[in-house]
Design a protein around this motif. Structure first.
Motif, PDB file in Angstrom:
ATOM      1  N   LYS A   3      68.859  48.097 120.621  1.00  0.00           N
ATOM      2  CA  LYS A   3      69.532  49.352 120.287  1.00  0.00           C
ATOM      3  C   LYS A   3      69.505  49.482 118.766  1.00  0.00           C
ATOM      4  N   VAL A   4      68.874  50.547 118.277  1.00  0.00           N
ATOM      5  CA  VAL A   4      68.664  50.715 116.835  1.00  0.00           C
ATOM      6  C   VAL A   4      69.314  52.008 116.363  1.00  0.00           C
ATOM      7  N   ALA A   5      70.179  51.904 115.352  1.00  0.00           N
ATOM      8  CA  ALA A   5      70.787  53.083 114.728  1.00  0.00           C
ATOM      9  C   ALA A   5      70.033  53.404 113.443  1.00  0.00           C
ATOM     10  N   ILE A   6      69.570  54.630 113.321  1.00  0.00           N
ATOM     11  CA  ILE A   6      68.932  55.096 112.093  1.00  0.00           C
ATOM     12  C   ILE A   6      69.916  56.052 111.439  1.00  0.00           C
ATOM     13  N   ILE A   7      70.473  55.634 110.322  1.00  0.00           N
ATOM     14  CA  ILE A   7      71.530  56.373 109.628  1.00  0.00           C
ATOM     15  C   ILE A   7      70.978  56.801 108.273  1.00  0.00           C
ATOM     16  N   TYR A   8      71.090  58.098 107.947  1.00  0.00           N
ATOM     17  CA  TYR A   8      70.461  58.545 106.708  1.00  0.00           C
ATOM     18  C   TYR A   8      71.190  59.736 106.093  1.00  0.00           C
ATOM     19  N   TYR A   9      70.890  59.960 104.825  1.00  0.00           N
ATOM     20  CA  TYR A   9      71.271  61.210 104.152  1.00  0.00           C
ATOM     21  C   TYR A   9      70.000  61.808 103.565  1.00  0.00           C
ATOM     22  N   SER A  10      69.835  63.102 103.719  1.00  0.00           N
ATOM     23  CA  SER A  10      68.701  63.816 103.137  1.00  0.00           C
ATOM     24  C   SER A  10      69.201  65.123 102.558  1.00  0.00           C
ATOM     25  N   ALA A  11      68.823  65.407 101.321  1.00  0.00           N
ATOM     26  CA  ALA A  11      69.222  66.669 100.701  1.00  0.00           C
ATOM     27  C   ALA A  11      68.246  67.782 101.055  1.00  0.00           C
ATOM     28  N   THR A  12      66.965  67.574 100.754  1.00  0.00           N
ATOM     29  CA  THR A  12      65.994  68.653 100.933  1.00  0.00           C
ATOM     30  C   THR A  12      65.012  68.416 102.072  1.00  0.00           C
ATOM     31  N   ILE A  78      68.906  50.872 110.428  1.00  0.00           N
ATOM     32  CA  ILE A  78      67.961  51.199 109.368  1.00  0.00           C
ATOM     33  C   ILE A  78      68.548  52.387 108.621  1.00  0.00           C
ATOM     34  N   PHE A  79      68.816  52.189 107.336  1.00  0.00           N
ATOM     35  CA  PHE A  79      69.470  53.221 106.535  1.00  0.00           C
ATOM     36  C   PHE A  79      68.475  53.882 105.596  1.00  0.00           C
ATOM     37  N   GLY A  80      68.615  55.195 105.414  1.00  0.00           N
ATOM     38  CA  GLY A  80      67.744  55.933 104.515  1.00  0.00           C
ATOM     39  C   GLY A  80      68.521  56.804 103.548  1.00  0.00           C
ATOM     40  N   THR A  81      68.027  56.888 102.330  1.00  0.00           N
ATOM     41  CA  THR A  81      68.687  57.674 101.288  1.00  0.00           C
ATOM     42  C   THR A  81      67.685  58.123 100.245  1.00  0.00           C
ATOM     43  N   PRO A  82      67.884  59.297  99.665  1.00  0.00           N
ATOM     44  CA  PRO A  82      67.093  59.613  98.475  1.00  0.00           C
ATOM     45  C   PRO A  82      67.554  58.731  97.316  1.00  0.00           C
ATOM     46  N   THR A  83      66.716  58.567  96.316  1.00  0.00           N
ATOM     47  CA  THR A  83      67.130  57.811  95.139  1.00  0.00           C
ATOM     48  C   THR A  83      68.095  58.656  94.314  1.00  0.00           C
ATOM     49  N   ARG A  84      69.106  58.027  93.795  1.00  0.00           N
ATOM     50  CA  ARG A  84      70.044  58.674  92.884  1.00  0.00           C
ATOM     51  C   ARG A  84      70.208  57.751  91.681  1.00  0.00           C
ATOM     52  N   PHE A  85      69.427  58.017  90.638  1.00  0.00           N
ATOM     53  CA  PHE A  85      69.416  57.146  89.464  1.00  0.00           C
ATOM     54  C   PHE A  85      69.146  55.702  89.876  1.00  0.00           C
ATOM     55  N   GLY A  86      68.191  55.527  90.809  1.00  0.00           N
ATOM     56  CA  GLY A  86      67.837  54.189  91.278  1.00  0.00           C
ATOM     57  C   GLY A  86      68.859  53.572  92.191  1.00  0.00           C
ATOM     58  N   ASN A  87      69.713  54.413  92.766  1.00  0.00           N
ATOM     59  CA  ASN A  87      70.796  53.894  93.596  1.00  0.00           C
ATOM     60  C   ASN A  87      70.937  54.751  94.858  1.00  0.00           C
ATOM     61  N   VAL A  88      71.909  54.381  95.695  1.00  0.00           N
ATOM     62  CA  VAL A  88      72.156  55.054  96.961  1.00  0.00           C
ATOM     63  C   VAL A  88      72.882  56.377  96.711  1.00  0.00           C
ATOM     64  N   SER A  89      72.545  57.408  97.474  1.00  0.00           N
ATOM     65  CA  SER A  89      73.240  58.691  97.344  1.00  0.00           C
ATOM     66  C   SER A  89      74.726  58.521  97.656  1.00  0.00           C
ATOM     67  N   SER A  90      75.549  59.346  97.021  1.00  0.00           N
ATOM     68  CA  SER A  90      77.000  59.245  97.236  1.00  0.00           C
ATOM     69  C   SER A  90      77.366  59.538  98.684  1.00  0.00           C
ATOM     70  N   VAL A 112      69.805  43.041 112.710  1.00  0.00           N
ATOM     71  CA  VAL A 112      68.605  43.254 111.890  1.00  0.00           C
ATOM     72  C   VAL A 112      68.776  44.561 111.125  1.00  0.00           C
ATOM     73  N   ALA A 113      68.348  44.571 109.860  1.00  0.00           N
ATOM     74  CA  ALA A 113      68.543  45.754 109.019  1.00  0.00           C
ATOM     75  C   ALA A 113      67.361  45.964 108.087  1.00  0.00           C
ATOM     76  N   ALA A 114      67.109  47.227 107.760  1.00  0.00           N
ATOM     77  CA  ALA A 114      66.083  47.591 106.786  1.00  0.00           C
ATOM     78  C   ALA A 114      66.465  48.935 106.180  1.00  0.00           C
ATOM     79  N   GLY A 115      65.684  49.373 105.183  1.00  0.00           N
ATOM     80  CA  GLY A 115      65.996  50.618 104.505  1.00  0.00           C
ATOM     81  C   GLY A 115      64.758  51.418 104.163  1.00  0.00           C
ATOM     82  N   PHE A 116      64.987  52.695 103.829  1.00  0.00           N
ATOM     83  CA  PHE A 116      63.909  53.570 103.384  1.00  0.00           C
ATOM     84  C   PHE A 116      64.458  54.598 102.404  1.00  0.00           C
ATOM     85  N   THR A 117      63.567  55.164 101.588  1.00  0.00           N
ATOM     86  CA  THR A 117      64.003  56.082 100.544  1.00  0.00           C
ATOM     87  C   THR A 117      62.893  57.041 100.157  1.00  0.00           C
TER      88      THR A 117
END
Length: 199
Positions: A3-12, A78-90, A112-117
């Motif tokens: 069971k895999v949760a893909i959690i993310y924030y995307s602006a555009t 698996i978490f995804g975020t745009p870069t925000r000054f080289g960091n995770v979005s608020s 198990v965990a991984a990330g994308f940006t």
């Protein structure tokens, strides 16, 4: 079946496209998935001033929003975020900051965990953003499944060993690498699931 949760924030929409590719990859590997975006925190005026941002918010208006139950349910995340000054979005960081109760109960550990940006520039902080995600995963006691150089599919997408990433939009090579990250996490989670249930 993992069971895999893909959690993310995307602006555009760039991280949104990567998230869907990650989800596709995890399902291809046999996983049951939950694809969830986190709540928007930015003022409506700021969103309205950017056509791409405003359009994407309309696009995902009816999509499910992440909850802590999604993390408790999952064998992997698996978490995804745009870069925000080289960091995770608020927006994503705020969601992660609500996990203290699950963390204290040990319900985020041994998963198990991984990330994308995504960033506008090739050197816009992709690696440091993913590593910032992994700082939290380390505190949770997660099992980091960075792709490293375990597949040739990473090279056409820029060769990021830390996770899937895209630059100034998303091309097919980057989407394929995101699918690979989903496949890898789902495969590893399925292998570890019998061990975790025996503990």
């Amino acid at each position: 079946m993992a069971k895999v949760a893909i959690i993310y924030y995307s602006a555009t929409g760039n991280v949104h496209r990567l998230a869907h590719a990650v989800d596709e990859g995890a399902r291809t590997a046999g996983a049951e998935t939950r694809l969830r975006h986190v709540a928007e925190l930015a003022p409506k005026e700021a969103i309205a001033a950017n056509d791409a941002w405003s359009s994407h918010r309309d696009e995902v208006r009816d999509d499910p929003t992440a909850t802590l139950d999604d993390l408790e349910w999952a064998d992997a995340y698996i978490f995804g975020t745009p870069t925000r000054f080289g960091n995770v979005s608020s927006q994503l960081k705020q969601f992660m900051d609500t996990t203290g109760g699950l963390w204290a109960q040990g319900k985020l550990a041994d998963k198990v965990a991984a990330g994308f940006t995504s960033s506008q520039n090739a050197h816009g902080g992709q690696e440091s953003t993913i590593l910032a995600l992994y700082n939290t995963f380390h505190h949770w006691g997660a099992l980091i499944a960075a792709p490293g150089y375990t597949s040739e599919r990473g090279y056409p997408a820029g060769g990021n060993p830390y996770g899937a990433s895209s630059v100034n939009g998303v091309d097919e090579a980057e989407l394929d690498y995101a699918r690979y990250v989903g496949e890898r996490v789902a495969t590893l989670a399925a292998r570890l699931a019998p061990v975790a249930s025996a503990v």
